[in-house]
Design an enzyme around this catalytic site. Structure first.
Site, PDB file in Angstrom:
ATOM      1  N   SER A   1      24.960 -45.401 -23.432  1.00 35.67           N
ATOM      2  CA  SER A   1      23.630 -45.145 -23.990  1.00 35.67           C
ATOM      3  C   SER A   1      22.748 -44.477 -22.944  1.00 35.67           C
ATOM      4  CB  SER A   1      22.965 -46.458 -24.451  1.00 35.67           C
ATOM      5  OG  SER A   1      22.733 -47.316 -23.338  1.00 35.67           O
TER       6      SER A   1
ATOM      7  N   LEU B   1      20.592 -42.450 -20.307  1.00 39.15           N
ATOM      8  CA  LEU B   1      20.890 -41.385 -19.360  1.00 39.15           C
ATOM      9  C   LEU B   1      22.393 -41.142 -19.248  1.00 39.15           C
ATOM     10  CD1 LEU B   1      18.463 -42.312 -16.421  1.00 39.15           C
ATOM     11  CD2 LEU B   1      18.059 -40.707 -18.295  1.00 39.15           C
TER      12      LEU B   1
ATOM     13  N   ASP C   1      31.298 -48.326 -19.161  1.00 41.81           N
ATOM     14  CA  ASP C   1      30.221 -49.267 -19.480  1.00 41.81           C
ATOM     15  C   ASP C   1      30.828 -50.649 -19.632  1.00 41.81           C
ATOM     16  OD1 ASP C   1      27.656 -50.342 -20.450  1.00 41.81           O
ATOM     17  OD2 ASP C   1      27.184 -48.264 -20.957  1.00 41.81           O
TER      18      ASP C   1
ATOM     19  N   ASP D   1      32.887 -53.390 -15.015  1.00 39.32           N
ATOM     20  CA  ASP D   1      31.678 -54.018 -14.483  1.00 39.32           C
ATOM     21  C   ASP D   1      31.396 -53.385 -13.130  1.00 39.32           C
ATOM     22  OD1 ASP D   1      29.725 -55.602 -13.342  1.00 39.32           O
ATOM     23  OD2 ASP D   1      30.724 -57.506 -13.794  1.00 39.32           O
TER      24      ASP D   1
ATOM     25  N   CYS E   1      24.787 -44.064 -13.558  1.00 41.85           N
ATOM     26  CA  CYS E   1      23.555 -44.301 -14.323  1.00 41.85           C
ATOM     27  C   CYS E   1      23.320 -45.766 -14.657  1.00 41.85           C
ATOM     28  CB  CYS E   1      23.596 -43.508 -15.636  1.00 41.85           C
ATOM     29  SG  CYS E   1      23.701 -41.722 -15.426  1.00 41.85           S
TER      30      CYS E   1
ATOM     31  N   SER F   1      14.623 -44.081  -8.837  1.00 43.93           N
ATOM     32  CA  SER F   1      13.461 -44.104  -9.727  1.00 43.93           C
ATOM     33  C   SER F   1      12.236 -43.776  -8.897  1.00 43.93           C
ATOM     34  CB  SER F   1      13.290 -45.493 -10.355  1.00 43.93           C
ATOM     35  OG  SER F   1      12.016 -45.619 -10.982  1.00 43.93           O
TER      36      SER F   1
ATOM     37  N   TYR G   1      12.655 -54.371  -9.216  1.00 42.48           N
ATOM     38  CA  TYR G   1      13.147 -53.044  -9.595  1.00 42.48           C
ATOM     39  C   TYR G   1      12.871 -52.023  -8.492  1.00 42.48           C
ATOM     40  CZ  TYR G   1      13.897 -48.892 -12.491  1.00 42.48           C
ATOM     41  OH  TYR G   1      14.351 -47.689 -12.996  1.00 42.48           O
TER      42      TYR G   1
ATOM     43  N   THR H   1      14.356 -43.636 -23.098  1.00 43.22           N
ATOM     44  CA  THR H   1      15.682 -44.219 -23.282  1.00 43.22           C
ATOM     45  C   THR H   1      15.533 -45.638 -23.813  1.00 43.22           C
ATOM     46  OG1 THR H   1      15.798 -45.255 -21.090  1.00 43.22           O
ATOM     47  CG2 THR H   1      16.502 -42.939 -21.250  1.00 43.22           C
TER      48      THR H   1
END
Length: 257
Positions: free
Chosen positions: A15, A17, A36, A61, A87, A150, A163, A198
């Site tokens: 899903s 990005l 994923d 994982d 991602c 980010s 984060y 997203t």
């Protein structure tokens, strides 16, 4: 680096990005392996081992080295691994001291584990495989890795302590990683997106979305996942870009809140 017919691995590919990047690289002719968690693949209606539109889906994982190595080995069956776009990640919120007490220590550790430690695990395992391959050209190039940071790494907002710390760690890895891996002909770069439309953004109201968009200088809108994918492909393709973190934010600088 030419992407056509190269083996590429994209994490978080079910899903957001990751999905846009996997689709874009496949459209450029790469042989893409989309990685994923089993639950992520299931939510997207994807089956491990299935192949469609140039993408083979693999369950793994990213915080577990053995799992990542197994995914890379699966990709290696199609040829030498040459490109990785990482991602996969989580968005966590919480103040150091809030209404409910101190920031959850386990939640902080989990965010670091997934966003930072997971980035290192994917990078190291991918580099291990690339370093064992034959060079592509006279420069000795063997592959390239793109990590996801980010803009919160630079201007973390209220409630983004975990984060921001995790993504600042990713930014901090890029240059030493590029220097470490230069002897093996492996480039390392990162993208630091701003606010991207997203599933990770969550279910925001139209009013909140308008507020987000109004904070972006130009173009005054949220970033599109396809724009991240295009940047990732460019960083893979352009051989002289190395050790850089590219801000993809339309000149946005985050306010404190």
């Amino acid at each position: 680096m030419e992407l056509k017919d190269r083996v590429a691995l994209v994490t978080g590919a079910a899903s957001g990005l990751g999905r846009s990047t996997a689709d874009h690289l496949a459209a450029l002719g790469a042989r893409v392996f989309g990685v994923d968690l089993p639950a992520g693949l299931e939510r997207a209606g994807l089956q491990p081992g299935a192949e469609a539109s140039g993408i083979t889906w693999v369950a793994a994982d990213i915080t577990d080295a053995a799992s990542v190595r197994a995914a890379i080995a699966r990709a290696g069956e199609a040829g030498p691994l040459r490109a990785v776009v990482h991602c996969a990640g989580v968005l966590a919120t919480g103040r150091i001291v809030g209404r409910d007490g101190t920031h959850d220590f386990d939640a902080f550790s989990r965010t670091i584990s997934i966003n930072l430690n997971g980035s290192f695990t994917v990078l190291a395992c991918a580099a291990e495989a690339m370093a064992a391959s034959e060079p592509l050209d006279d420069d000795g190039q063997r592959g390239a890795v793109v990590l996801t940071a980010s803009i919160a790494a630079y201007e973390g907002q209220v409630g983004q302590i975990a984060y921001s710390a995790s993504k600042a760690g990713v930014v901090g890895m890029v240059l030493p990683a590029a220097r470490d891996l230069a002897q093996h002909g492996i480039r390392v770069n990162a993208i630091a997106p701003g606010i991207v439309e997203t599933p990770m953004l969550g279910e925001v109201t139209p009013a909140f979305k308008e507020r987000f968009e109004a904070s972006v200088p130009f173009p005054a809108r949220l970033a599109r996942p396809q724009e991240y994918a295009q940047c990732a492909a460019a960083l893979l393709q352009y051989d002289y870009i190395n050790g850089e973190t590219l801000r993809l934010d339309a000149a946005l600088r985050l306010a404190p809140r």
